[in-house]
Enzyme design. Structure first.
Site, PDB file in Angstrom:
ATOM      1  CB  ALA A 115      41.460 -10.209  20.259  1.00  0.00           C
ATOM      2  CB  CYS A 116      40.681 -13.951  16.509  1.00  0.00           C
ATOM      3  SG  CYS A 116      40.499 -15.107  16.472  1.00  0.00           S
ATOM      4  N   PRO A 117      39.130 -15.108  19.044  1.00  0.00           N
ATOM      5  CG  PRO A 117      38.665 -17.184  19.968  1.00  0.00           C
ATOM      6  CD  PRO A 117      39.869 -16.314  20.610  1.00  0.00           C
TER       7      PRO A 117
END
Lengths: 159, 75
Positions: free
Chosen positions: B13-15
Site C-alpha cells: 500500500a501507499c507509500p
C-alpha cells in the site's frame, strides 16, 4: 547547499491517523529525493516517545502530563472514532488487511530514508518530556530550525 | 524491451510502491529499464507523477488482472 527540493511538515497533532498521514507524506517526499524534515511539537512529540516507562527527574505537573500522554506512535489514539481505544485496534486490523504500514514502521522507514526528525525543545519543556524519553536519532531545535528548512520548502504542511 | 530489474511491489500500500521504486531505480544504470509490478490502484498516477518529476521516463504501462506493470527508463 543541497539542490534537492525540500518538504517540511509540522506534526502538531498527537493522533495515530494524523501521524500516519504525516509520515506517509514524508516517506513519499523522500522517494522524490526531497530533503524532508518533520518538526514535532506539542502532541506530535508523543509519536517519538519510547514505549517504556522511564522515570527521569520530574516535577509533579510533569509527572501527571507524562502519565496522561501516550507513549509512542503505536499507543496514539485516533482523531475520530477512538471509542476509548477500540478505534485504533479496529483501524490497525483493517490496515493489516490492506498491507498499510503501521506508523511505527513508517517512522523507521523515514529514518532509513534520511528524513530529519526534529523535536521542539520549548514544548518538550512545557510538557515535561525529557530527551531520554524520546527515541534515538532525533535532532532538537526551535522555530528557527524549522524556518531555516521551511523558508525554501517546496511543500510545507501543518498537521 | 530488455528489462534490467524487476520490482515486485504487489500487495503493498501507499507509500511503499514509490519508496521501493525509488530504491530499485538506484540499482539500475541510466537508460536501463526497471519493471515495477503493483496492485495498489493509486500506483498508476503515483508512478506517472514520480517518473515525470524525477527525470525518468515511463515507457509503457499495462494492467492485467488487477496487476499494474510499469516500465521505467532511468534518466
Amino acid at each position: 547547499m543541497s539542490e534537492n527540493k525540500k518538504t517540511n511538515i509540522i506534526l502538531f497533532s498527537g493522533e495515530y491517523d494524523k501521524a500516519m498521514a504525516a509520515y506517509i507524506i514524508a516517506n513519499g517526499a523522500a522517494a522524490y529525493d526531497h530533503d524532508v524534515t518533520i518538526f514535532h511539537t506539542f502532541w506530535g512529540l508523543n509519536a517519538l516517545r519510547k514505549d517504556e516507562k522511564l522515570r527521569p527527574q520530574k516535577s509533579f505537573m510533569e509527572k501527571i502530563f507524562g502519565k496522561m500522554m501516550p507513549h509512542g506512535a503505536k499507543n496514539l489514539p485516533l482523531s475520530k472514532m477512538n471509542f476509548a481505544g477500540i478505534g485504533p485496534k479496529m483501524i490497525k486490523s483493517v490496515m493489516k488487511k490492506h498491507n498499510a504500514m503501521p506508523v511505527e514502521d513508517l517512522i523507521d522507514m523515514a529514518k532509513e530514508q534520511d528524513v530529519t526528525l526534529l523535536a521542539c525543545t520549548m514544548t518538550m519543556d512545557l510538557l515535561g518530556i525529557k530527551q531520554e524519553e524520546l527515541m534515538d536519532g532525533l535532532e532538537y531545535g526551535g522555530v528557527a530550525a524549522y524556518i531555516a528548512e521551511g523558508e525554501d520548502g517546496a511543500v510545507n504542511l501543518f498537521i | 524491451m530488455e528489462i534490467a530489474k524487476t520490482l515486485d511491489a504487489k500487495g503493498l500500500a501507499c507509500p511503499m510502491p514509490i519508496v521501493k521504486t525509488k530504491k530499485a531505480i538506484d540499482d539500475v544504470e541510466s537508460g536501463e529499464i526497471l519493471e515495477v509490478q503493483a496492485t495498489d490502484a493509486g500506483a498508476k498516477s503515483d508512478l506517472a507523477a514520480w517518473t515525470k518529476s524525477s527525470g525518468h521516463e515511463l515507457v509503457d504501462t499495462k494492467e492485467e488482472g488487477g496487476v499494474y506493470t510499469f516500465y521505467v527508463k532511468k534518466g
